[in-house]
Design a protein around this motif. Structure first.
Motif, PDB file in Angstrom:
ATOM      1  N   ASP A   1       0.818  -1.220   0.000  1.00 45.03           N
ATOM      2  CA  ASP A   1       0.000   0.000   0.000  1.00 45.03           C
ATOM      3  C   ASP A   1       0.855   1.275   0.000  1.00 45.03           C
TER       4      ASP A   1
ATOM      5  N   THR B   1       0.411   3.964  -2.843  1.00 41.20           N
ATOM      6  CA  THR B   1      -0.789   4.795  -3.026  1.00 41.20           C
ATOM      7  C   THR B   1      -0.583   6.270  -2.710  1.00 41.20           C
TER       8      THR B   1
ATOM      9  N   LEU C   1      -3.859  -5.301  -3.050  1.00 40.59           N
ATOM     10  CA  LEU C   1      -3.141  -4.146  -2.518  1.00 40.59           C
ATOM     11  C   LEU C   1      -3.236  -4.182  -1.000  1.00 40.59           C
ATOM     12  N   THR C   2      -2.101  -4.378  -0.345  1.00 41.20           N
ATOM     13  CA  THR C   2      -2.154  -4.483   1.115  1.00 41.20           C
ATOM     14  C   THR C   2      -0.759  -4.220   1.683  1.00 41.20           C
ATOM     15  N   ASP C   3      -0.628  -4.326   2.996  1.00 35.58           N
ATOM     16  CA  ASP C   3       0.681  -4.100   3.608  1.00 35.58           C
ATOM     17  C   ASP C   3       1.533  -5.360   3.505  1.00 35.58           C
TER      18      ASP C   3
END
Length: 571
Positions: free
Chosen positions: A345, A348, A378-380
RNA sequence: CGGGGUGUAGCGCAGUUGGUAGCGCGCAUGGUUUGGGACCAUGAGGCCGGCGGUUCGAGUCCGCCCACCCCGACCA
């Protein structure tokens, strides 16, 4: 116990293969013996210390409402196939076949078996909550055993499983166990840190590890001194500094010959690494994945694996990268088709990044998400590191190492649903039990205790887990007078309820003192012609340097008792 | 599994250009010692990791295998 009768010899030199302090000392003290890689025998002294720890664990588990039981090591593979954990564990699972060719496993843990047991015996919410535990040998075919007892393939473990009616109940059990764990480690003389952890193959919704902070620890732990945040590095979050917004500029392809790494590209184009996108190729259960992250950050494979929910994850090989049509050094998700893409992420915030053009020798400038590309996930997935800001308070994180001696998990209803462990609630509805599980590596705890409590001469046992409390040394045992009064003192101590190791050997003082230091019992009591003349005995705590004090025989037992009591508090 | 390393007496190690194995500690026996790993004498203990090869002859050279340790991917 008379030392002359004790099974197990002390060694002056540690075996060459022992590198860790605990490994060296436990072997030198004759407490453990290696049988194969990651497989050890416990000799009488080591076994006594281990049983001390087990007893402390039992007391605290019982006090928290746990009930001890015992489950089999041998389990049908079928049971593991039902929950799919045969795959999750993979090669870690020890498997064998019985004479009818039925596949069996040696239990690496017991969620399946206990859930089945609960299904059979729990009918109603009235049967809950339930805390069941065992202390039993576990088998895991670890890729690499190491560090003596720190990481082995066959090991004693305490595992407790909690069953509750709902999340709230689970949270209560979880807190209760965490508190019991604190007391256990404290009683064993080990300061531990409870850190947020990844739950690995056990699964579930959240977990914490108990770490003994030690430089030899296998785990990197990130802590924040300002707010107390603490997490295993494989799980730790951090505050990603957002980049300032910018007006998106049009996409532009530029030649970047020979600039295949982030450092090279950033240098070549004169931008900071944080203004680039890094592409990393992974191989997830037989398929390529393109992972994108901001150039100044690293990918955390554990987070990535969890995000992808795959059983096996590794970096893709060069050949796999080529076969997937990716251009190493110049890849990006921009315009890419047919390959699964994941991004951190961190992409972004900010604008106008540099990314690969998917063409040898070229990069793109002014790449903007989501204008120029999209990703499947989409993530950490970023790796936290020392110096990066704490996710809670933004103070810089610090890095230490830790030995994981305990791990607690909130399992939720994963196992109860898969294996149909339901109960009837107050309204007569059928609901799956909400579970938790809580492990302590008992042998590892023993090793960690030695790792934390030793000096150049040997072990310094915290008294609650010392194999014996008093090391009685007779000097000049061939003199009738010494032998007689040492033996008498030995009986008196035993009658007084002390656990005594009596060095009744005919050895020189140096040998005896050095062995006493190596074995590390909390209190040493020496009797010799000299002390007899003074009508006393020399009393010395292991952790104190220098010579001990001569104490009159009359008040000796009380004196020892108070010394030991002080030890207990110190621990 | 990738990388590095080691296998010779219970433990630590040596073993030269290939000639059938040694040292220290420990162990046994006897003696002298006895407040921080004492000393003398005598002795026991080895499938030199395994298999195959080269050679008159292999601990030593070659090949294959095995075990163990360390560094990385997994976990109590």
């Amino acid at each position: 116990m008379r030392l002359s009768q004790l099974f197990g010899k002390t060694l002056r030199q540690p075996p060459a293969e022992a590198e860790t302090v605990s490994h060296q000392l436990l072997v030198r003290a004759g407490m453990i013996h290696q049988v194969a890689a990651g497989v050890y025998s416990y000799l009488p002294l080591g076994w006594r210390a281990l049983r001390k720890i087990e007893q402390i664990i039992r007391e605290e588990m019982d006090a928290a409402g746990g009930q001890e039981l015992n489950m089999p090591v041998l389990q049908p593979l079928e049971l593991w196939q039902e929950t799919g954990r045969d795959k999750a564990l993979g090669d870690t699972l020890f498997t064998l076949k019985d004479r009818r060719q039925r596949p069996l496993v040696l239990g690496p843990t017991h969620e399946e078996v206990i859930t089945l047991l609960a299904r059979q015996n729990v009918r109603s919410y009235r049967d809950l909550p339930l805390l069941l535990y065992q202390i039993q040998t576990k088998f895991r075919d670890e890729p690499r055993p190491r560090g003596g007892l720190i990481r082995v393939r066959e090991f004693p473990m305490k595992d407790l499983y909690s069953f509750d009616v709902d999340e709230a109940g689970l949270n209560l059990s979880y807190r209760k166990m965490a508190e019991a764990y604190r007391r256990i480690f404290q009683r064993c003389g080990l300061p531990t840190l409870m850190v947020e952890a990844d739950s690995g193959a056990i699964g579930g919704k959240g977990s914490h590890e108990f770490m003994v902070i030690a430089p030899t620890g296998e785990n990197e732990v990130l802590t924040c001194e300002a707010c107390g945040y603490a997490a295993n590095a494989e799980r730790a979050a951090f505050a990603k500094s957002p980049l300032p917004p910018e007006e998106p500029m049009p996409l532009e392809e530029v030649p970047t010959p020979g600039a295949a790494t982030i450092a090279q590209v950033a240098g070549f184009l004169g931008v900071p690494p944080s203004q680039t996108y890094k592409a990393v190729f992974h191989w997830c259960d037989g398929a390529p994945v393109l992972v994108t992250i901001r150039g100044d950050l690293e990918v955390n494979e554990v987070k990535l694996k969890n995000a992808l929910k795959c059983a096996e994850l590794r970096l893709a090989t060069e050949r796999e990268v080529l076969a997937a049509g990716l251009v190493a050094g110049y890849a990006s998700p921009v315009g890419l088709k047919g390959i699964k893409t994941v991004a951190d992420d961190s992409i972004t915030t900010g604008a106008n990044f540099v990314a690969g053009a998917n063409r040898e020798g070229y990069h793109l400038k002014q790449v903007n998400y989501p204008r120029d590309f999209s990703v499947d996930l989409l993530t950490d997935i970023a790796q936290a590191q020392a110096g990066l800001p704490c996710p809670q308070c933004r103070a810089p994180l610090r890095s230490t190492r830790g030995i994981e001696v305990g791990h607690v998990f909130k399992l939720g209803a994963v196992y109860s649903q898969k294996l149909g462990a339901n109960f009837l609630d107050q309204e007569g509805r059928q609901r799956p039990m909400v579970m938790g599980c809580y492990g302590i590596g008992v042998g590892r705890l023993l090793a960690a205790a030695v790792e934390q409590n030793h000096d150049g001469a040997g072990i310094i046992w915290p008294s609650p887990i010392a194999p014996y409390q008093v090391h009685l040394v007779g000097l000049g045992m061939d003199k009738g007078e010494v032998a007689a009064s040492a033996a008498e003192l030995y009986s008196r101590l035993q009658a007084g309820g002390f656990e005594v190791l009596f060095d009744d050997r005919l050895e020189s003082p140096g040998v005896k003192f050095n062995d006493a230091d190596l074995l590390g019992l909390p209190v040493r009591l020496t009797i010799s012609a000299r002390t007899i003349k003074a009508q006393g005995a020399e009393l010395k705590r292991r952790r104190d340097a220098g010579p001990g004090a001569t104490v009159p025989l009359a008040g000796l037992l009380a004196e020892i008792k108070s010394l030991l009591a002080g030890e207990g508090q110190q621990a």
